[in-house]
Design an enzyme around this catalytic site. Sequence first.
Site, mmCIF file in Angstrom:
data_model
loop_
_atom_site.group_PDB
_atom_site.id
_atom_site.type_symbol
_atom_site.label_atom_id
_atom_site.label_comp_id
_atom_site.label_asym_id
_atom_site.label_seq_id
_atom_site.Cartn_x
_atom_site.Cartn_y
_atom_site.Cartn_z
ATOM 1 C CG ASP A 37 -1.891 -0.969 1.306
ATOM 2 O OD1 ASP A 37 -2.303 -1.412 0.176
ATOM 3 O OD2 ASP A 37 -2.724 -0.957 2.401
ATOM 4 C CE LYS A 58 -7.606 0.047 -2.224
ATOM 5 N NZ LYS A 58 -8.422 0.596 -3.386
ATOM 6 C CG MET A 171 -9.658 6.237 5.937
ATOM 7 S SD MET A 171 -10.474 5.017 4.911
ATOM 8 C CE MET A 171 -10.625 3.735 6.138
HETATM 9 C C1 LIG Z 1 -7.120 2.761 4.785
HETATM 10 S S1 LIG Z 1 -7.044 2.936 6.563
HETATM 11 C C2 LIG Z 1 -6.191 1.491 6.878
HETATM 12 C C3 LIG Z 1 -6.080 1.482 8.542
HETATM 13 C C4 LIG Z 1 -5.024 0.204 8.753
HETATM 14 N N1 LIG Z 1 -5.479 -1.106 8.279
HETATM 15 C C5 LIG Z 1 -4.721 0.270 10.331
HETATM 16 O O1 LIG Z 1 -5.170 -1.091 10.806
HETATM 17 O O2 LIG Z 1 -4.345 1.054 10.946
HETATM 18 C C6 LIG Z 1 -5.805 4.398 6.549
HETATM 19 C C7 LIG Z 1 -6.039 5.133 7.980
HETATM 20 O O3 LIG Z 1 -5.605 4.585 8.874
HETATM 21 C C8 LIG Z 1 -5.098 5.774 9.825
HETATM 22 N N2 LIG Z 1 -3.774 5.769 9.877
HETATM 23 C C9 LIG Z 1 -2.861 4.739 8.998
HETATM 24 N N3 LIG Z 1 -1.466 4.955 9.550
HETATM 25 C C10 LIG Z 1 -1.577 6.020 10.666
HETATM 26 C C11 LIG Z 1 -0.651 6.552 11.456
HETATM 27 N N4 LIG Z 1 0.701 6.330 11.188
HETATM 28 N N5 LIG Z 1 -0.851 7.686 12.074
HETATM 29 C C12 LIG Z 1 -2.327 8.000 12.312
HETATM 30 N N6 LIG Z 1 -3.252 7.440 11.514
HETATM 31 C C13 LIG Z 1 -2.938 6.379 10.742
HETATM 32 C C14 LIG Z 1 -5.622 6.951 9.117
HETATM 33 O O4 LIG Z 1 -6.865 7.530 9.608
HETATM 34 C C15 LIG Z 1 -5.580 6.512 7.589
HETATM 35 O O5 LIG Z 1 -6.671 7.457 6.814
#
Ligand SMILES: C[S@@+](CC[C@H](N)C(=O)[O-])C[C@H]1O[C@@H](n2cnc3c(N)ncnc32)[C@H](O)[C@@H]1O
Length: 266
Positions: A37, A58, A171
């Site tokens: 991703d 993605k 998100m």
């Molecule tokens: C498509 S979702 C995937 C979530 C992922 N599967 C998880 O378990 O964290 C992506 C969202 O996860 C959150 N996210 C992912 N990495 C992050 C980080 N390092 N700090 C803050 N939010 C994060 C944000 O809200 C972002 O828009």
Amino acid sequence: MECNGKVYLVGAGPGAADLLTLRAARLIASADIVLHDALVGADVLALAVRAEVVDVGKRCGLASTSQSFIGRRLVEAAHRHRTVVRLKGGDPMLFGRAQEEIDALIDAGIEFEIVPGVTAAFAAAAEIRSPLTVRGLGRSVTFLTARVAKGEGPSQWWRAAVAADTVAIYMAGRQLADLAEELIDAGIPAARPVALVSNASLSSVQWQRLTLGALLDPRMSGGEAPTLLLIGEALAWRNPANEGSKRVLISGAPEPVSGPQRRLVA
Ligand SMILES: C[S@@+](CC[C@H](N)C(=O)[O-])C[C@H]1O[C@@H](n2cnc3c(N)ncnc32)[C@H](O)[C@@H]1O
């Protein structure tokens, strides 16, 4: 065509390479091909020492490869390679569209395994040193996204937020004012403590403690960085252990208005 390959849907964690599980790190190191991703960083990909590395990009809201294309790439990769790693940000089973990929693999009769990862909500809670559950303040946690897929119809996503003590909204970064308005309309008090955390676990982390009502300010934005919104009384600023983070986290940042934080307001 005969298929000897196995596909591993692997959680890459929130960003820091040393938050990968040992199993994830071993698989990445031994992979023949890694499909990842957009949020998976260079430090994690550097562990793929012998693999072909393919960005299938993605990234929620931004231009991204179609899910059916990713499914086809996974199947094709399993026909060509023995160890196929599909690296997904955080935990693969949370807001990662894993079901579509699992369906594609099952339909093609390909062996697969899931390797969990640290989800963003846990990394965010760790950054701000606030437990998501606190005795007497929070005994339930909801993982939520307000984003709906095309054709899904109207969503009443806020119902789950109202029912939980602590809410982790994924998100969230570019729609904070809209989210806050809907949550307040649904009955959550504007004074409820919230924390916004971007880039949790990375050196570029930014975070800020506010109230839900403060998010109505249209200048409030997590920008393009992955941002998580935590809401709940458990997030209230009352943990003396958090004082340590003032020194660690805000060096160089402007003096906080109330309590240690890294400012996210534009
Ligand atoms: C498509 S979702 C995937 C979530 C992922 N599967 C998880 O378990 O964290 C992506 C969202 O996860 C959150 N996210 C992912 N990495 C992050 C980080 N390092 N700090 C803050 N939010 C994060 C944000 O809200 C972002 O828009």
